[in-house]
Structures are given as structure tokens and as C-alpha cells.
Design an enzyme around this catalytic site. Structure first.
Site, PDB file in Angstrom:
ATOM      1  N   CYS A  74      40.125 -57.603  48.624  1.00  0.00           N
ATOM      2  CA  CYS A  74      41.354 -56.990  48.338  1.00  0.00           C
ATOM      3  C   CYS A  74      41.778 -58.324  46.998  1.00  0.00           C
ATOM      4  O   CYS A  74      42.287 -59.345  47.172  1.00  0.00           O
ATOM      5  CB  CYS A  74      41.918 -57.532  49.520  1.00  0.00           C
ATOM      6  SG  CYS A  74      43.979 -57.471  49.146  1.00  0.00           S
ATOM      7  N   CYS A 185      42.258 -52.235  42.474  1.00  0.00           N
ATOM      8  CA  CYS A 185      42.921 -52.207  44.241  1.00  0.00           C
ATOM      9  C   CYS A 185      41.750 -52.200  45.358  1.00  0.00           C
ATOM     10  O   CYS A 185      41.187 -50.094  44.322  1.00  0.00           O
ATOM     11  CB  CYS A 185      44.479 -51.603  44.737  1.00  0.00           C
ATOM     12  SG  CYS A 185      44.522 -51.069  46.303  1.00  0.00           S
TER      13      CYS A 185
END
Ligand code: DGL
Length: 288
Positions: A74, A185
Site C-alpha cells: 500500500c 496507489c
């Protein structure tokens, strides 16, 4: 799972599954344990303190399950928590996401590169650092995409609203001359076909999952942490039988396991079992 997992992977939700898929490709015999914190998505709209608290509790839970290396799959959590996690767990290999600005800068011919990321990543230090280090002489347009990770996490990969949001961010960057677009992302590769369609054939889309998997592999080699079942195929060996890798990924989600399974199917990871992870009132995470 019959054997202790060796590599723990986590994300705010389903995004890190791309990274898990790349790791499974690079390390087909490793035992992987994935945690998706779907109950807390989006991390990108939370404070650095909250993201660090979640990341710390998740890392503790994965280590308690026997993991020897952790992949923070992440960008938002990597930006907010990677440094503190490495300090707090000094003996553990911890790999994080790095926005792929360096390869983008190497690739661009127009000298204009775009980055799509969460609000927290765009506001954080990690992206600013790589732009400073590698972005010399190139214009790097950093675009926060509030709401996008949440939509993707809810399973909207192609809907009209997702497309409208993406057009609103990508089309102005194309007008400013980008020829390279970094997905900063881990949720965004799940809508890569849509992103590529909007950006058009003149824009190359880059995301770092495979580079992260290679980095993990070389760190495991360096630390002699490869599984005894033999992860490194000898040179010249035939391609692996994909069936041989079945059962090596197990998942937990703090959200709805049924929704999570749908994404696994989409990524060809449907053989992975999914269990419920539970956040306790004291802020710890239980992975039963
Ligand atoms: N997948 C995450 C990332 O790479 C964050 C998405 C979110 O929870 O906001 O940044």
C-alpha cells in the site's frame, strides 16, 4: 493453512492483491499471508497517525502468525509507516511500495510525467522525496484521487462514475503533455484498462508490483530466507506448473469475505482461502 506463512502482505483493502499476485509469480513456492483492511479503507483519507496505528497492529498480527518478512503493499501505508515500522521491528525484512517515479523519468520523452495517488500519499514525504531525487529536469504532475480507491475497493472497476472521476484527473494531464503515468496507489492497477483507454496510446502506464516482487526476492536471497521447498529454479529449468503453486496464498479481510473472494477470482487467485480478521476494541488485530 498447514504450514506457517512466511511472507505477510497487507493493504487497506484489495489493492495489494496485485502485489501478492506478482510475488506469487516471482516466488511460486513461498507461503503468503495477505491481510486486506477493507473495514478501514480508504487509508488515503486518514491521518498519518491512524495509518501508522493500523499498520503497526497488522504487522504484529502477521508476525504472530509466523511471517518472517512483511510487504506493505500500500503506497499510503508505506508513506506513513515504513520508517517507524522498520524501527519498531528491526530484525524483520520490511518491503514497501515506492512510487515508480524513477522508471517514469527514464522513460519520458516529453519531459512531463503524471502520478496518480491518494491524498495522503500526495501530501506525504515519500513521494516528495522520490520526485526530488529522480525528477530533476522533468515536470512531475502529482494528482490526488480522493474517493477512487474506495470505489475500486467496493468493486466498481468499470462504472460510469469511476470513468468520470478518472477522466477529470487524466485528461488535463494529457493536455499538459504527459507521456508516462505512474499508478501510485496499489488499488489503481485494478482499473488499468480504463486508465489506459482514457490516457490513450501515447501514454505509458507504469506500476511497480513486479519491481516490488523482485526486490523482495533479492532481499530473501540476501538473507538466505528462501523456503526449503526451493524457490529459486535452477537456470534453464522448464516453466513451473501453475497448479504447483496452489494453496500458497491465504487471505484475511476485515471486511466482507464474500466480496473479497470476487476480487480474488478476477485476479485468477480464486484458490486462496479467505477468513475474517477482527479488529479488537484495544486496537489489536486478531487473525484466527
Ligand atoms: N491501496 C492503497 C495505496 O496504495 C490505498 C488506498 C486507500 O486506502 O486509500 O495507496
Amino acid at each position: 493453512m498447514g504450514h506457517a506463512p512466511r511472507i505477510g502482505i497487507f493493504d487497506s483493502g484489495i489493492g495489494g492483491l496485485n502485489v501478492a499476485a506478482a510475488i506469487r509469480q516471482a516466488l511460486p513456492t513461498e507461503r503468503l499471508l495477505y491481510f486486506g483492511d477493507n473495514a478501514h479503507v480508504p487509508y488515503g483519507e486518514r491521518t498519518a497517525e491512524e495509518i501508522l496505528a493500523f499498520s503497526t497492529a497488522i504487522t504484529e498480527a502477521l508476525l504472530a502468525k509466523g511471517c518472517e518478512a512483511i510487504v506493505v503493499a500500500c503506497n499510503t501505508a508505506s508513506s506513513a509507516a515504513l520508517g517507524p515500522l522498520r524501527k519498531q521491528f528491526p530484525g524483520v525484512i520490511i518491503v514497501g511500495m515506492d512510487p515508480a517515479v524513477k522508471p517514469a523519468v527514464e522513460h519520458t520523452r516529453t519531459g512531463v510525467v503524471g502520478v496518480l495517488a491518494t491524498r495522503a500519499t500526495v501530501d506525504g514525504r515519500a513521494l516528495a522525496d522520490v520526485v526530488e531525487r529522480f525528477g530533476q529536469g522533468v515536470k512531475v504532475i502529482q494528482q490526488a484521487c480522493p474517493g477512487l480507491a474506495q470505489r475500486i475497493d467496493a468493486g466498481d472497476f468499470e462504472g460510469a462514475k469511476t470513468e468520470e472521476m478518472l477522466r477529470g484527473w487524466i485528461e488535463p494531464m494529457v493536455l499538459k503533455g504527459i507521456d508516462t503515468l505512474v499508478l501510485g496507489c496499489t488499488h489503481y492497477p485494478l482499473v488499468r484498462p480504463l486508465i489506459e483507454r482514457i490516457a490513450g496510446p501515447g501514454v505509458r502506464v507504469i506500476e511497480p508490483s513486479e519491481a516490488i516482487a523482485r526486490r523482495l526476492k533479492s532481499l530473501l536471497e540476501e538473507h538466505a530466507l528462501f523456503s526449503t521447498s526451493g524457490s529459486i529454479p535452477p537456470a534453464g529449468s522448464p516453466p513451473r506448473d501453475p497448479a504447483a503453486s496452489q494453496g500458497l496464498l491465504a487471505c484475511y479481510t476485515s471486511g466482507d469475505p464474500a466480496n473479497f473472494r470476487k476480487v480474488l477470482e478476477r485476479l485468477g487467485l480464486e484458490d486462496a482461502p479467505v477468513k475474517q480478521g477482527i479488529w479488537e476494541a484495544d486496537g489489536s488485530l486478531k487473525l484466527p
